[in-house]
Write an enzyme that holds these catalytic residues in place. Structure first.
Site, PDB file in Angstrom:
ATOM      1  N   SER A 158      44.651  32.015  23.647  1.00  0.00           N
ATOM      2  CA  SER A 158      45.352  30.947  22.999  1.00  0.00           C
ATOM      3  C   SER A 158      45.691  31.274  21.391  1.00  0.00           C
ATOM      4  O   SER A 158      44.642  32.145  20.548  1.00  0.00           O
ATOM      5  CB  SER A 158      44.492  29.344  22.650  1.00  0.00           C
ATOM      6  OG  SER A 158      45.526  28.739  22.372  1.00  0.00           O
ATOM      7  N   GLU A 159      47.308  31.014  20.105  1.00  0.00           N
ATOM      8  CA  GLU A 159      48.311  32.067  20.286  1.00  0.00           C
ATOM      9  C   GLU A 159      47.685  31.218  18.892  1.00  0.00           C
ATOM     10  O   GLU A 159      47.684  31.498  17.283  1.00  0.00           O
ATOM     11  CB  GLU A 159      49.363  31.756  19.776  1.00  0.00           C
ATOM     12  CG  GLU A 159      50.331  31.222  20.390  1.00  0.00           C
ATOM     13  CD  GLU A 159      50.508  30.584  21.760  1.00  0.00           C
ATOM     14  OE1 GLU A 159      49.849  31.112  22.974  1.00  0.00           O
ATOM     15  OE2 GLU A 159      51.599  30.654  21.892  1.00  0.00           O
ATOM     16  N   ASN A 160      47.357  29.663  18.771  1.00  0.00           N
ATOM     17  CA  ASN A 160      46.140  29.085  17.531  1.00  0.00           C
ATOM     18  C   ASN A 160      45.494  29.151  16.901  1.00  0.00           C
ATOM     19  O   ASN A 160      44.872  29.507  15.929  1.00  0.00           O
ATOM     20  CB  ASN A 160      46.589  27.746  17.866  1.00  0.00           C
ATOM     21  CG  ASN A 160      45.714  26.893  18.905  1.00  0.00           C
ATOM     22  OD1 ASN A 160      45.167  27.740  19.634  1.00  0.00           O
ATOM     23  ND2 ASN A 160      44.988  26.081  18.286  1.00  0.00           N
TER      24      ASN A 160
END
Lengths: 230, 217, 230, 217
Positions: D45-47
Site C-alpha cells: 500500500s503506497e501510503n
C-alpha cells in the site's frame, strides 16, 4: 515466499568471479562475519567490494584481502591494514576513495530508484575531478551516481522469514542502505524468527529488499578500540 | 601558549545550550570534557548516533555501540540511532549546530586540508569532506605551526584540499582567529603569547582585531 | 534544551501570514489535528500548504479552507471536498498537483540537504512542463527541487522532550519526511515522555529535526472509509 | 464476456509465489480475492505498508491503519510500515513485482491515461504517475470500451497522459492483450467473445496471436 537459506555458504554460492559486492558495517561493527568467512572459503575472486572500510589484517574484509580475492576496493576510509597497504603499493589492489556521506547516499539512491544525487562533499577537491558540478542557489554540488551492485551482503540483529530486518545500535550504519541497493540482497542475522514476531512498526529494512536470509553463527564482534571509563 | 587541553577548553566556550555538535578525532574530542555548567549539548557521531555518552564501564562494553573513531561508547538519555545516509543527511541539511575538526592547513579564505599527505599512505577522507562541505559552523582546533615551525595558517593550501571556504574560526595554541573577507582576524591571544609571535607564526593574511584581548580559559 | 511547549497555540504562535507550511498526514490519517485547530483559531492567512491531501470539508486542512486561510495548496490528491472545489473554480485558491512519490521525495531531499532529485514520475505528462528532463541509462527523469518550508507541522504517536518521535502504523506516511524538511518543525504527539524513555534504536525521527514538541489533546482520528470484514 | 470479477480472476493468474504486488483502486483491488492456492503474495500500500490484510472486524478498526484508498485494513504476519518516500522508493527501484491499475485509455505503445478528464474537477494524480513511471510490470484492468462504446485501446491517448510506454499487458472484459512492438497482441479471448468483436472494439494496432485461445477463468 522462500527466502530462508540454511547458512552462509548456501547464501553466497552463486556469487561469481568479477562481481560487485556491497558489504555492510562501519569499521568492524555490524559486518557480515559469516558471509565474509564463507566468501574466503569459496575462493571467488576478482571482486569489487563496496564497503565503508576494509577491515583489519585478520578480520572482516581484511581476510578477503589476505586471500587476494579483492580486485578493487571502494571505501571511505581504509584504516590500519598492512596487507591492504602492501597490495595497494604493489598495484595488486585498485582503490577508489569516496566521502562517507557520498558512499552512503549513493547506496540509498540505488534503493530509492534515483539514478543520481547531488552533494557538496568533495567540491573543489580531487574527488570532483571529472565530475559534473552544478550550482543550486549559490552553492556548488557534485553529481554522484547510484551504485550498482550484484550483491548486497548485510548483517542485522533480528530478522524474520519474510526478510524484515532490525539492526542494533550503531551496527545499523550502512547495512539498511546496502540492503536496499543490491540486485540480490543477502542478510545474516543473529536471531531469525517466523514472520509475524517482529513489530511491523519497528522494522528497519522491509523484507521486499531482502532476497535471502539466514541465522548466522559464532559472531565474534571484534572491538577495534576498547575504550573504558577511567 | 595553550596545550591541547587549553584549545579544547576555549572551544567549549562556543557551546550553547541545546546545540547539536559533531566533534572530530583528536583535540576536538576533548571539547566534550569542558562543556560549561548549565549547558546541555548533544553529540553526533556520524556512524549513526545522536547522544554520545561517556566511555563504558567494563560491564557496559558493547561491540555494537561505537563512535566514529571506532571507540566503544555509551548513550545519553534521549539518544537515537540511525543509518549513515540519514547521519550525513542531517549534516548536509545544516542541522548540526557546530562541527569541530582538526586540520593540517587552513587558509585565510577558510579552505581546509586535513585528509591526505602526498607520499604517505592514503587512508581516506572518511566523513571529513562531507562535514566541511555541509556543516554550517566549523571551528578548527589545531596547533598554529607544524613540527618544523611552519605556519598552518596559510594563504593557500599546499596539501590536497578537503573543502573550500568552509572554516569559520580557528583556535590554535596561540589564539582565536575568525575567517573574514580580510583573512584571519585575531580576536584573542593565548595567555603569555604576544601579537608579534602570532604575526610571525601566521603566513596567511592576518588582521588584529581592535578589540583583541587575552583569552580567558 | 528546551523544546517542549504547552500546547498548539503556543507552538504555532509565530507563524506569519503568507508563510509556507508542510502538514503531515495521508488523508485524515496522522494529521496534526491540534495544530490545524490552532491555526484556524489564530486567523493567520495567505498560507501555502504542502500536504498530500486537503482534508474533507469539516476536518483536517478542510477547516482552514472554510476560513479561507489557504492561498495555495500543494498536494497529490485533493479528493472529495466541496469547498475546495468551489474555491478552485472561483479562482480564490491556487492549486499545484504533484505526484505523490515526488511530493514525498522533495520533502526528503530537503531533510537530507539535497537540492534536487531525479524521478521518472511525470515524464511525458503535463507535470513535466517547464522541467528539465535528463536521461540516465536510457530512461528519462525529471529534475525536481527540494521543498523549502517555513514550518513543518507533524503528528506522532510518541515523542520525548528531546524531540525524538515514533509514529504508529500508516499514520507515519509523510510525517517523518516533513519533520526533516521544515526550517522550524513542530511536532504534536499523543504521548510525551521524558528523554530516555524511548528506545533509541526505534526512533523514527531523531530529535535534531524537531524544534518544538507538545502533547496534543482530544484526538478525533476521523476515519474516511470505515470498511469492515463481511 | 467477463464481468469485473472475471477480469480480477484472470489477473490473479499472473500472481506468483513471493510476489510483492501493488493493487490500484477498483477492479485491481478485487484481484486480492483470487490469489491462487499455494501462492503467497504480499500487498503493498503506497501510503506505507507491506502486507495488507483483510478488512478489520469492528473491534480491530484502527484509524491509524488504512490503505491507499483510505479504507481501514489489517496487517498480515510479516508486515512492515514505512514512510511515503521509502514506499515510492521501493516502487521506483523496481522492487514491486507487479502493479495492477485501472485506466481510462491505453495505447498500443503502452501509454496510459487514468488521472484527469478535461472539464471535470481535477482531483490529482496521487501515486499513479509514480507507479506507471517506475513499476517494472504493469497490468491494466479495465473495460474494453467506455459507456458510449468507444474503444479504450487506442493508438494515441485523447486524455492527459499519466505515463508513457509503461503498460505491459491489458486485461479487459473481452480478452488479454500484451503490448508488443506491433501494438496490442491478443493472446486470449473471454468466453463467448469472438475475434471479430475484439477487432471491432479495438482502435489501436491489434494483432491476434497465432496461439490465441479462450481464457480459462
Amino acid at each position: 515466499m522462500n527466502k530462508v537459506v540454511s547458512n552462509a555458504a548456501e547464501a553466497i554460492k552463486d556469487i561469481q568471479n568479477g562481481q560487485v559486492l556491497m558489504l555492510g558495517g562501519f569499521g568492524l561493527c555490524g559486518i557480515p562475519e559469516n558471509c565474509i568467512n564463507a566468501l574466503v572459503k569459496s575462493g571467488v575472486k576478482d571482486l569489487t567490494c563496496i564497503s565503508n572500510n576494509a577491515g583489519v589484517d585478520d578480520f572482516g574484509i581484511g581476510l578477503m584481502l589476505q586471500t587476494k580475492q579483492v580486485k578493487k576496493m571502494i571505501a571511505s576510509y581504509v584504516g590500519e591494514n598492512a596487507e591492504f597497504e602492501r597490495q595497494l603499493l604493489s598495484g595488486e589492489l585498485e582503490v577508489e576513495l569516496i566521502p562517507q556521506g557520498t558512499l552512503a547516499t549513493r547506496c540509498m539512491a540505488a534503493g530509492y530508484g534515483m539514478p543520481a544525487i547531488f552533494t557538496p562533499a568533495g567540491v573543489g577537491t580531487e574527488v570532483a575531478e571529472g565530475k559534473e558540478v552544478r550550482n543550486f542557489k549559490g552553492k556548488d554540488y557534485l553529481l554522484e551516481h547510484a551504485f550498482e551492485a550484484d550483491f548486497a551482503i548485510v548483517k542485522a540483529w533480528k530478522g524474520d522469514t519474510h526478510g524484515n530486518l532490525i539492526y542494533k545500535d550503531t551496527a545499523r550504519n550502512f547495512n539498511p542502505l546496502m540492503a536496499m541497493a543490491g540486485k540480490i540482497t543477502i542478510a545474516e542475522v543473529e536471531e531469525l524468527v517466523p514472520a509475524g514476531q517482529l513489530d511491523p512498526n519497528q522494522i528497519h529494512t522491509p523484507g521486499i529488499y531482502v532476497t535471502r536470509i539466514f541465522q548466522g553463527v559464532n559472531y565474534e564482534k571484534r572491538i577495534e578500540q576498547r575504550t573504558l571509563r577511567s | 601558549m595553550l596545550d591541547k587541553f587549553g584549545i579544547a577548553k576555549r572551544i567549549a566556550q562556543e557551546l550553547q545550550d541545546g546545540y547539536y555538535v559533531n566533534l572530530g578525532i583528536g583535540i576536538p574530542t576533548l571539547v566534550a570534557n569542558y562543556v560549561p555548567e548549565g549547558v546541555e549539548v548533544i553529540l553526533q557521531s556520524e556512524n549513526g548516533l545522536l547522544g554520545i555518552g561517556p566511555f563504558p564501564t567494563e560491564e557496559q562494553v558493547d561491540a555494537d555501540l561505537i563512535n566514529a573513531g571506532k571507540q566503544t561508547v555509551t548513550t545519553t538519555a534521549g539518544s537515537s540511532f540511525f543509518d549513515s545516509a540519514l547521519s550525513f543527511g542531517m549534516i548536509r541539511a545544516g542541522r548540526v549546530d557546530l562541527t569541530v575538526l582538526g586540520a593540517m592547513e587552513v587558509t585565510d579564505r577558510g579552505d581546509i586540508a586535513n585528509w591526505k599527505v602526498p607520499g604517505k599512505m592514503v587512508k581516506g577522507m572518511g566523513g571529513a569532506m562531507d562535514l566541511v562541505a555541509a556543516a554550517k559552523n566549523i571551528i578548527v582546533a589545531m596547533q598554529h605551526t607544524d613540527r618544523e615551525g611552519n605556519s598552518k595558517l596559510l594563504s593557500a593550501c599546499t596539501l590536497p584540499i578537503t573543502g573550500l571556504k568552509c572554516v569559520r574560526k580557528v583556535v590554535t595554541n596561540l589564539g582565536v582567529f575568525e575567517i573574514t573577507p580580510d583573512g584571519f582576524l585575531c580576536t584573542e591571544y593565548a595567555p603569555g603569547v604576544t601579537i608579534e609571535q602570532i604575526k610571525a607564526a601566521t603566513a596567511g593574511r592576518l588582521t588584529i582585531s581592535p578589540g583583541v584581548r587575552e583569552m580567558s580559559v
